[in-house]
Each structure stands twice: as structure tokens, then as C-alpha cells.
Design a protein around this motif. Sequence first.
Motif, short mmCIF file in Angstrom:
data_model
loop_
_atom_site.label_atom_id
_atom_site.label_comp_id
_atom_site.label_asym_id
_atom_site.label_seq_id
_atom_site.Cartn_x
_atom_site.Cartn_y
_atom_site.Cartn_z
N HIS A 1 0.84 -1.20 0.00
CA HIS A 1 0.00 0.00 0.00
C HIS A 1 0.88 1.25 0.00
O HIS A 1 0.60 2.22 -0.73
CB HIS A 1 -0.92 -0.02 1.22
N LEU A 2 1.93 1.24 0.80
CA LEU A 2 2.83 2.39 0.84
C LEU A 2 3.53 2.57 -0.50
O LEU A 2 3.71 3.70 -0.97
CB LEU A 2 3.87 2.21 1.94
N ARG A 3 3.91 1.47 -1.12
CA ARG A 3 4.57 1.55 -2.42
C ARG A 3 3.66 2.22 -3.45
O ARG A 3 4.07 3.11 -4.19
CB ARG A 3 4.95 0.14 -2.90
N CYS B 1 3.28 6.01 -2.66
CA CYS B 1 4.46 6.80 -3.01
C CYS B 1 4.61 6.94 -4.52
O CYS B 1 5.01 8.01 -5.02
CB CYS B 1 5.72 6.16 -2.42
N ARG B 2 4.30 5.89 -5.24
CA ARG B 2 4.34 5.97 -6.70
C ARG B 2 3.38 7.06 -7.19
O ARG B 2 3.71 7.85 -8.09
CB ARG B 2 3.94 4.62 -7.31
N LYS B 3 2.21 7.10 -6.60
CA LYS B 3 1.21 8.09 -7.00
C LYS B 3 1.64 9.49 -6.59
O LYS B 3 1.46 10.46 -7.34
CB LYS B 3 -0.14 7.75 -6.36
N ALA B 4 2.22 9.63 -5.41
CA ALA B 4 2.58 10.95 -4.89
C ALA B 4 3.85 11.52 -5.49
O ALA B 4 3.92 12.71 -5.80
CB ALA B 4 2.73 10.88 -3.37
N PHE B 5 4.87 10.67 -5.67
CA PHE B 5 6.19 11.16 -6.06
C PHE B 5 6.70 10.61 -7.38
O PHE B 5 7.71 11.11 -7.90
CB PHE B 5 7.21 10.80 -4.98
N GLY B 6 6.08 9.56 -7.90
CA GLY B 6 6.64 8.90 -9.07
C GLY B 6 7.84 8.06 -8.72
O GLY B 6 8.62 7.66 -9.59
N ARG B 7 8.02 7.74 -7.44
CA ARG B 7 9.13 6.93 -6.96
C ARG B 7 8.61 5.89 -5.98
O ARG B 7 7.56 6.09 -5.36
CB ARG B 7 10.17 7.78 -6.21
#
Length: 286
Positions: free
Chosen positions: A209-211, A214-220
Motif C-alpha cells: 500500500h505504501l509503495r 508513493c508511486r502516486k505521490a512522487f513517481g518513486r
Amino acid sequence: MSTQHGNLLETHIVGEDTRQWIVQASDCQALAQKHISHVGVGDAAIPYRIVRTDLSGAYVHGTVGGQGRMLLDGRWRMVRAGMTSFAPAHALHAFHAIPSTRWQYCWVRYMSSSLRSVADAMAPVLAPFDARPLRHAILGLYNEVTYGTQDMGSCSLWVDLMERYIARLADPWRRDERIVAVFNAVLDALDEPWRLEDLAEIAGISAEHLRRSCRKAFGRTPMQQVTHLRIQHAAHRLVTTNDSVDLIAHEVGYENPFAFSNTFKRMTGVRPSQFRIRSNQLENSG
């Protein structure tokens, strides 16, 4: 796309077939008051090539048509309409037009004094984001400064619109208290041997879920974001202190200075010692 980018040098090649509409802070007090160095809109073609080996301030770049190549976060990427990037201060950043294709874009370059340029600022590296409203705001400012009365009130309204659009891109992650808690903890202890499981525990959610968040928020990924913050902080320390490279490496969580140096070079284009020398040379020449 390959992460290899060679030994790039500071480059500024526009070419006769590229057009750009630019407003500088020196010509617009409203930009200077917001700590923005310059803004612009462009329509580029070969041989357009820009390389910035050490951004003094954060840089927002939005593609509104066509496509081009961008070096960001140590990796070459193909960017197309609907993609907008945020490069932090002290990053290696490059733009290349590609054959037989035009590239329409807009940008906002912040001064080093801007809060968006400070060490440890968090923002997405590359995200789906419609930059057309930002482009219209920049052109509105350009027309007021170039052909209008340069009315301060009107200029301020255009600049405020730009800031609002950029906040939509850069700041949504702040609304997720779990992500805020995770990376505030990381920033407070960059030297900790962070693992994905540690970050997920702070967030109170699963690692997967965190992954995704973070992908959605930062692209990383979460761990890529940790690396980004470590290298960004290290770059700031190299520029603002005389501390040794080994000490700075240890401060940001690298027990092995060689591993730190390799990661730093991948993301900035040069070794830490070279980065310090180059930054000092640029400052002295300015």
C-alpha cells in the motif's frame, strides 16, 4: 530507458527552429517577489539541447505537445503531453529534442531562495499533470510584460495562478498524513538504515500500500524517495559546508563512501568531490 548519461557538460543550444517566450525576474517584479527566476513557453526541434549540471533552484517543466527526452533523477525519460516534472535544486537536469518531432512545453525556474528549492523539499519527480493551464498563465504574463502596461496587479495575478497550478502538482502528498509522517521521520534521521518494512510500520499500512501511495505521490518507490532525500541533503551539505565527503556520506546513511559516491554520481552526473568543486566555481564566476 537506460540510466547511462555519460559525462554531460553545461550546454545551452536552442537552434533556429526553436521558439521560446521567456519572462525574467529582472523584467517582472511579481516573479522576483515569489522567488521565481524565470518562466517560459517553448516549441523546440533539433538541435535543441539544454544541460544544467547544477540547478541552483527547483525547476518545473510541463510537456503540452509532441515529445522530447529528459534526464531527471539520474535517468533518461521520454516525456509526452500530459507529463510534468519537478527537479530539485542541485540536480543534474537535461532536455534533448528528438529527430522529426517537435516538442511544446512550459517551465518555471525558482531561485535558490525559494522554499521549493530548499534542501529536503519533497515533490514528485514526474507525474501525469495537464500543464496547459500553466502554459496559458505564463503566456498571459508574457503578453502583459511584453505588450501590455506591465501593470503590477495584473502581473501578480498571473504569477499567483502559476503558483496555484504548481501547488496542485507538487503538494497533494501533504494531504496524506501517513506519507507526511513517514518522510518527516526519514528527514529527521537520514543516517538510519531504513527498510521498506520500517517505513510501512510508521505509516500503519502494508508495504505494498505504501509503495502504491508513493508511486502516486512522487513517481518513486518509498526507498527511491529515501535515496532522493539523502542525495539532495548531501548536495546541500557539499555546497554549504567544508565537511569531508566521508562525513557527509555517513550523515545521510552510507557506511560505504564508495557506494555513496556511485549513487551521487548516478543522480547528479558527477562524484561528490567534483560536485563541490564545480559548485564553488559556478558561485565564484557568478
